[in-house]
Design a protein around this motif. Structure first.
Motif, short mmCIF file in Angstrom:
data_model
loop_
_atom_site.label_atom_id
_atom_site.label_comp_id
_atom_site.label_asym_id
_atom_site.label_seq_id
_atom_site.Cartn_x
_atom_site.Cartn_y
_atom_site.Cartn_z
N LEU A 27 0.83 -1.21 0.00
CA LEU A 27 0.00 0.00 0.00
C LEU A 27 0.86 1.25 0.00
N LYS A 28 1.97 1.17 0.73
CA LYS A 28 2.84 2.33 0.75
C LYS A 28 3.39 2.62 -0.65
N GLU A 29 3.77 1.54 -1.35
CA GLU A 29 4.25 1.71 -2.72
C GLU A 29 3.17 2.36 -3.59
N LYS A 30 1.95 1.88 -3.39
CA LYS A 30 0.84 2.40 -4.19
C LYS A 30 0.61 3.88 -3.91
N VAL A 31 0.59 4.24 -2.63
CA VAL A 31 0.36 5.64 -2.27
C VAL A 31 1.49 6.51 -2.79
N THR A 32 2.72 6.03 -2.65
CA THR A 32 3.86 6.79 -3.15
C THR A 32 3.74 7.04 -4.66
N SER A 33 3.31 5.99 -5.38
CA SER A 33 3.21 6.16 -6.83
C SER A 33 2.07 7.12 -7.18
N LEU A 34 0.97 7.04 -6.46
CA LEU A 34 -0.14 7.98 -6.74
C LEU A 34 0.28 9.42 -6.45
N ILE A 35 1.08 9.58 -5.39
CA ILE A 35 1.54 10.93 -5.05
C ILE A 35 2.47 11.45 -6.14
N SER A 36 3.41 10.59 -6.58
CA SER A 36 4.38 11.06 -7.57
C SER A 36 3.72 11.35 -8.91
N GLN A 37 2.60 10.69 -9.18
CA GLN A 37 1.88 10.99 -10.42
C GLN A 37 1.02 12.24 -10.29
N GLY A 38 0.98 12.79 -9.05
CA GLY A 38 0.18 13.99 -8.82
C GLY A 38 -1.32 13.74 -8.75
N PHE A 39 -1.72 12.50 -8.41
CA PHE A 39 -3.14 12.17 -8.32
C PHE A 39 -3.73 12.48 -6.95
N ILE A 40 -2.87 12.45 -5.91
CA ILE A 40 -3.35 12.69 -4.55
C ILE A 40 -2.33 13.56 -3.82
N SER A 41 -2.73 14.12 -2.70
CA SER A 41 -1.83 15.02 -1.98
C SER A 41 -0.73 14.22 -1.28
N SER A 42 0.36 14.91 -0.98
CA SER A 42 1.50 14.20 -0.42
C SER A 42 1.28 13.82 1.04
N ASP A 43 0.23 14.36 1.67
CA ASP A 43 -0.03 13.95 3.05
C ASP A 43 -1.16 12.91 3.11
N SER A 44 -1.34 12.13 2.05
CA SER A 44 -2.34 11.06 2.05
C SER A 44 -1.92 9.96 3.02
N ARG A 45 -2.89 9.21 3.48
CA ARG A 45 -2.62 8.26 4.55
C ARG A 45 -3.20 6.87 4.30
N ILE A 46 -2.60 5.89 4.99
CA ILE A 46 -3.12 4.52 5.01
C ILE A 46 -3.57 4.27 6.44
N CYS A 47 -4.84 4.07 6.62
CA CYS A 47 -5.36 3.96 7.98
C CYS A 47 -5.85 2.54 8.29
N PHE A 48 -5.15 1.88 9.19
CA PHE A 48 -5.55 0.53 9.60
C PHE A 48 -6.48 0.63 10.81
N VAL A 49 -7.58 -0.11 10.75
CA VAL A 49 -8.51 -0.12 11.89
C VAL A 49 -8.38 -1.48 12.57
N ASN A 50 -7.93 -1.47 13.79
CA ASN A 50 -7.81 -2.74 14.50
C ASN A 50 -9.13 -3.07 15.18
N ASP A 51 -9.75 -4.16 14.71
CA ASP A 51 -11.06 -4.54 15.21
C ASP A 51 -10.94 -5.55 16.36
N GLY A 52 -10.34 -5.13 17.44
CA GLY A 52 -10.21 -5.99 18.62
C GLY A 52 -9.47 -7.29 18.36
N SER A 53 -8.37 -7.22 17.62
CA SER A 53 -7.62 -8.45 17.31
C SER A 53 -7.03 -9.07 18.56
N LYS A 54 -6.88 -10.38 18.50
CA LYS A 54 -6.29 -11.08 19.65
C LYS A 54 -4.81 -11.30 19.44
N ASP A 55 -4.32 -11.06 18.25
CA ASP A 55 -2.90 -11.27 17.99
C ASP A 55 -2.16 -9.92 18.02
N SER A 56 -1.02 -9.84 17.37
CA SER A 56 -0.21 -8.63 17.51
C SER A 56 -0.53 -7.55 16.48
#
Ligand code: UDP
Ligand code: MG
Length: 317
Positions: A27-56
């Motif tokens: 995902l980071k690669e994807k976001v970086t490429s979208l940013i470099s193509q000028g499709f999205i702003s450079s402060d775009s984010r990848i947001c993981f939502v932890n739904d009460g996982s039992k592991d790490s």
């Protein structure tokens, strides 16, 4: 300006420690490429939502966030299920994002479809659905159950986009629209078409789960189908009413038939018909009560207006 538009990718995660290292990397690669193509702003984010996982899972998310601000994380206070986790993530980032893309953690959805989604956003779409063009990598069983699931849902009045799950882009105002749906029984893919605005679809091929096992076994899928139908439409009640009407008509015919037999002096003291009808009617009544009860249960839950999720922590730089 295209490069002013901030994208948040929202990913619900439940016990996904096996896939997160790869998912975050790609995902980071994807976001970086979208940013470099000028499709999205450079402060775009990848947001993981932890739904009460039992592991790490949450430890990993925290680590990614510390290492790189492109990763943000939302930690739910306990496991609330995929739909609630997704909504929690989207509502949390709504004010910061111009658009969001939601997807699963397991990389089954082709992340290269994001380019086209963002493209369509720039062309003026508020909703872009990711639609699976084929299901060749799913097992025969999963494919048949999932496809009958969509068809059944459609018949029951829950209109959804065929072969679209929760991989989609939503603009800020579409999210604001979604925020207006206050229901507790969530079936997001049924709600999104109700928002309206200009929409389009992007086709992609669905791959196999990258690692780990499906968190949606058949039992959860059936539960999800019932949830979808009963939280979106009242069609099942109408079917029951129609059935009741026909059974009533039929009983009138039986009544006339019995009278005719009676006056012809041909009545037989048969208990078979009696038993059969008692069981049939009894069964129908029980079935109807069950369906009505399902809705009463929903009213009960809705009237409580319980929070749909509680956020413990929001990491975002
Ligand atoms: N998921 C979740 N909470 C749950 C179950 C699943 O957040 O209680 C997430 C899971 O981590 C994944 C997504 O929902 O990102 C879809 O789950 P999965 O891939 O197991 O479903 P499938 O693709 O097999 O239908
Ligand atoms: Mg999956």
């Amino acid at each position: 300006m295209r490069e002013d538009k901030r994208l948040y990718i929202v990913i619900p995660c439940y016990n996904e420690e096996e896939v997160l290292p790869e998912t975050s990397k790609r995902l980071k690669e994807k976001v970086t490429s979208l940013i470099s193509q000028g499709f999205i702003s450079s402060d775009s984010r990848i947001c993981f939502v932890n739904d009460g996982s039992k592991d790490s899972t949450w430890d990993l998310i925290t680590k990614y966030h510390d290492e790189d601000p492109v990763f943000s994380g939302v930690n739910l206070s306990r496991n609330k299920g995929h739909q609630n986790a997704l909504l929690a993530g989207m509502m949390t980032v709504m004010d910061k994002a111009d658009m969001i893309i939601s997807m699963d953690a397991d990389l089954q959805d082709d992340i290269n479809a994001m380019d086209e989604m963002v493209q369509k956003y720039h062309e003026g779409c508020d909703v872009v659905y990711g639609v699976r063009s084929r299901r060749t990598t799913d097992t025969f069983f999963k494919r048949v159950t999932a496809e009958s699931f969509y068809k059944m849902m459609d018949k029951m009045g829950a209109k959804t986009v065929f072969n679209h799950a929760d991989y989609r882009l939503l603009s800020k105002r579409a999210l604001e629209g979604l925020a207006g749906f206050k229901e507790v029984n969530l079936f997001i893919r049924g709600l999104v078409p109700m928002i309206g605005y200009k929409s389009d679809v992007v086709y992609y091929e669905r791959g196999e789960r990258f690692a780990g096992e499906s968190k949606y076994p058949l039992s959860k899928m059936l539960q999800f189908a019932v949830e979808g139908v009963t939280s979106l439409s009242v069609k099942p009640i109408r079917y029951i009413t129609a059935l009741g009407f026909f059974v009533f008509l039929f009983s009138l015919i039986i009544l006339i038939y019995s009278f005719v037999r009676h006056y012809l002096g041909e009545t037989i003291q048969g208990w078979t018909t009696l038993m059969v009808s008692i069981w049939a009617i009894g069964g129908l009544i029980l079935l109807s009560l069950g369906v009505v009860g399902e809705y009463v249960g929903k009213i009960y839950l809705e009237s409580k207006e319980r929070p749909r999720y509680i956020i413990e922590e929001f990491l975002d730089k």
